[in-house]
Each structure stands twice: as structure tokens, then as C-alpha cells.
Scaffold this motif. Sequence first.
Motif, PDB file in Angstrom:
ATOM      1  N   UNK A 193       0.828  -1.204   0.000  1.00 54.17           N
ATOM      2  CA  UNK A 193       0.000   0.000   0.000  1.00 54.17           C
ATOM      3  C   UNK A 193       0.865   1.259   0.000  1.00 54.17           C
ATOM      4  N   UNK A 194       1.972   1.211   0.789  1.00 53.21           N
ATOM      5  CA  UNK A 194       2.863   2.375   0.829  1.00 53.21           C
ATOM      6  C   UNK A 194       3.504   2.626  -0.535  1.00 53.21           C
ATOM      7  N   UNK A 195       3.954   1.543  -1.194  1.00 56.33           N
ATOM      8  CA  UNK A 195       4.547   1.695  -2.523  1.00 56.33           C
ATOM      9  C   UNK A 195       3.535   2.220  -3.526  1.00 56.33           C
ATOM     10  N   UNK A 196       2.306   1.694  -3.432  1.00 55.57           N
ATOM     11  CA  UNK A 196       1.265   2.169  -4.341  1.00 55.57           C
ATOM     12  C   UNK A 196       0.999   3.650  -4.135  1.00 55.57           C
ATOM     13  N   UNK A 197       0.960   4.055  -2.841  1.00 51.55           N
ATOM     14  CA  UNK A 197       0.752   5.474  -2.545  1.00 51.55           C
ATOM     15  C   UNK A 197       1.883   6.332  -3.063  1.00 51.55           C
ATOM     16  N   UNK A 198       3.138   5.838  -2.899  1.00 52.11           N
ATOM     17  CA  UNK A 198       4.304   6.588  -3.374  1.00 52.11           C
ATOM     18  C   UNK A 198       4.284   6.733  -4.887  1.00 52.11           C
ATOM     19  N   UNK A 199       3.943   5.628  -5.572  1.00 49.62           N
ATOM     20  CA  UNK A 199       3.863   5.688  -7.032  1.00 49.62           C
ATOM     21  C   UNK A 199       2.799   6.680  -7.471  1.00 49.62           C
ATOM     22  N   UNK A 200       1.660   6.678  -6.755  1.00 50.68           N
ATOM     23  CA  UNK A 200       0.582   7.608  -7.104  1.00 50.68           C
ATOM     24  C   UNK A 200       1.028   9.050  -6.935  1.00 50.68           C
ATOM     25  N   UNK A 201       1.769   9.331  -5.846  1.00 52.03           N
ATOM     26  CA  UNK A 201       2.260  10.693  -5.600  1.00 52.03           C
ATOM     27  C   UNK A 201       3.214  11.120  -6.712  1.00 52.03           C
TER      28      UNK A 201
END
Length: 416
Positions: free
Chosen positions: A389-397
Amino acid sequence: MMSRCAAFVLLLALGIEIQLSHATEVSVNTTDNKLCLYANLMVNFSVTYEAAGNKSETAEFELPDSVTTEGSTCGNTSSTLKLHFGDGHSWIVEFSKKDKTYQADSVIFSYNLSDSTIFPNAASNETKNVTVKPHITDVGMDTSYSCKSKEMLQTDAVNQTLWNVLIQAFVSNGSKSENITVCAADVPATTVAPTTNTTVVTTAVPVTNSTAPLPTTTPTPPLPLPNIGNYSISDNGTVCLLANFGLRVTFTHGEKSQEMNLNASVTAATGSCGVNSSELVLSSDILTVILSFTNESKKFKLHALNVTAKSSSGAVLTEANSSLGLWEAAVGSSYMCNKQQDYNITDVLTIHTFDLRVQPFGVHNGQYSTAHECTMDDTSILIPIIVGAALAGLILIVVIAYVIGRRKTYVGYQTL
């Protein structure tokens, strides 16, 4: 002629029925020829065994009236009834006395697979033993235990049915008592207020088109959580089985259900340990729970469960399932689940466990081995989820920042 044939067929049928439904009556005497143990009962057996060609066969037979009692003993606090029959078969009941009552602690059934008259084409010629706990408890001293109702004693491969039972252990003065302790199953049900160990839940049915006032009832308070029991079984002084858990059972019949807690403070633990099978028997004032574990391919599991309970009305409730696959873990480890688990054992029976940990095989020094945690307890599965989830959030940012940056660059070119 027809009437004679019909009469002959009827007599033949009655003769067969009489032959299949006779009682076994035995008396055990002391060395001075005084009666010390008496039994008159009927037992049917159903045994599933492996036959030649990897086939499974089932043999059904009964305890005959022709038995011997060699090896039976009568003591001050313990007695044993041994019934030998056929080609190497035996049926043994072990009794114990406490204060002013006695009980049957176990039934041990031994059957010889080399007896081809009962087990034709058996793949093995060994003698096998099964041990179960009957529901013969709290029998008053100097009384006979009587139970006309059928009692099922079930294990994985063997089912035993007892009925028309009349037994007296610890006979005093050399004569059988005329006083009777009747089993709960033979006692007519009466309405009794639930005890603190049981909760009766009913679903109200609305009444329409009626001017009669509806009766008001006081809701039964919910059961408290069951206390946690610490149980162990030893073999020759060495602990071979460990179990810790709180247990609640629920019997459901239609819209009515009844819950009971296993009170660990008044529960006695017995059982047995083997290489491929182990058994834990828990007996309290209102519940008897038999847990059977198997060891297959270096993994253990709860294979069978038998629960017998005394309901708030005094009736005896019995449910069993011998094809379970619960609490699986590698032999040499333990199974643990701290959170509440709910299992539908049959259509009628549900069990609820709390703070569960069991190890039926490979116990060393009386201590639990490394635990295999249930998925409900295992928080390690959250780590990849959180990281993902953290990686997905970082990619989204990063993507959003890139889009915003590209847009600003595009606007700047247009201004120039």
C-alpha cells in the motif's frame, strides 16, 4: 397351507430378531464367592476395516451372550469388567469410586482382524484397540445404573451402541441392589430454569390480528467468556499431550439454541497418546468433550469431535463428527489461535474456542514446541500489505507530481 407358511415365516422372523437382540448378563464374584460386579446389557459394534485390494469394508456384529469374565477385578476404589468373546475379542469397562458415587472411566474395545468370520478378507491380522469414555457417571453407591436409551460411542473406525444397560459396580454384601440410578436420557424432560453455565436463546414469533396481550419475558443475560483450561495427558509419567483453551458449545434446533461453557475449574482431563492417534477426554458437570487427533504424513489435525451435554431441561444432547480437519500443524510443533474461532461441527453443533493452543504429538519436557499460528493471529501477513500500500501510494504521488509538472511546463511554453 398359506397360513402355515405365513406362520412359519413369522416365527422364523421372530427367531432371527430374538437371535439378534439378546442381552449379555454376567456376574463377577470375589474369592469367597460373593457377588461384587453385575452387568446385563446389549452392545452392537460397527467396525470399518481395510480389506484386500485396498477396499474398505464394514463389519457389524453384537456382543454375544456367551462371554467369559477372566481378568475382571473388584477393588475398594476401582473395578474392571472384562468380557472376552469370539476369536480374540474383548470389551472392557473400568470403574472408579469417589465418595458416595461411582462412574465408568473408560470402555476399551479390542478386536482381532484375523477373525475371518467377522472380518473376511481383512488386509491385516493385527488386534486393534479403541478407548472411549461412556456417559455412566454419578451413580449412587449401592445402586444399579439403568439406561434403556441408546448411547453411541464413536471413534474414527468403530461405532459402539449401548442400550438396555443395567450395571452395578462395587456391590456390597454380595447381593445386587434393587435401588436404581436412572440415566438422564431415560428421565422425562421437565422445564428447568437455565443455570449460570447455560443460556437458552429463543426467537419470538409475532402475533397478528390478536387483542390478547403478549407475555413479557426477561432477557437471559449473555454467557461470560469461558475460563481457560490447562490440560495435559501423561504416558508412564511423561507428558505426551498438551492443550490450553476456553470452550463454548452451541446446540441449535430450528429457531431455538442453547449455549454452554466448559467450566475448566470442574473439568477432569483423561485420554491416551499414540504414534498416529491421540485422544483428549474432558468431563465436567454438564459437558463431556472427546477430541481425537491423528498424525498423517508428519502433520497432525483434529480428526474427530464428540460432545455430550446435559441441557437445561435435563435431556442429554450428543453430537459427533469423525471427518474433521481442524488445527493442522507439523508434528513436533503446536497449533495456536488466541482469537475466538467458531466451527460448525454438525448442523446442530457449533463450538467456539478462545486462547487455543494444542500439541497432541511430539511433546518434549512437558513444554509446548514452536507454535503454528492461525491466520487470524498471524500479523506477518499485514507487512506485505502495508508495504504494498505504501509503494502504491508513493507511485501515485510521483505520477501526480509528474502530471502537474508537465502541465506547468506546457502552460509556460504557451505563454512564450
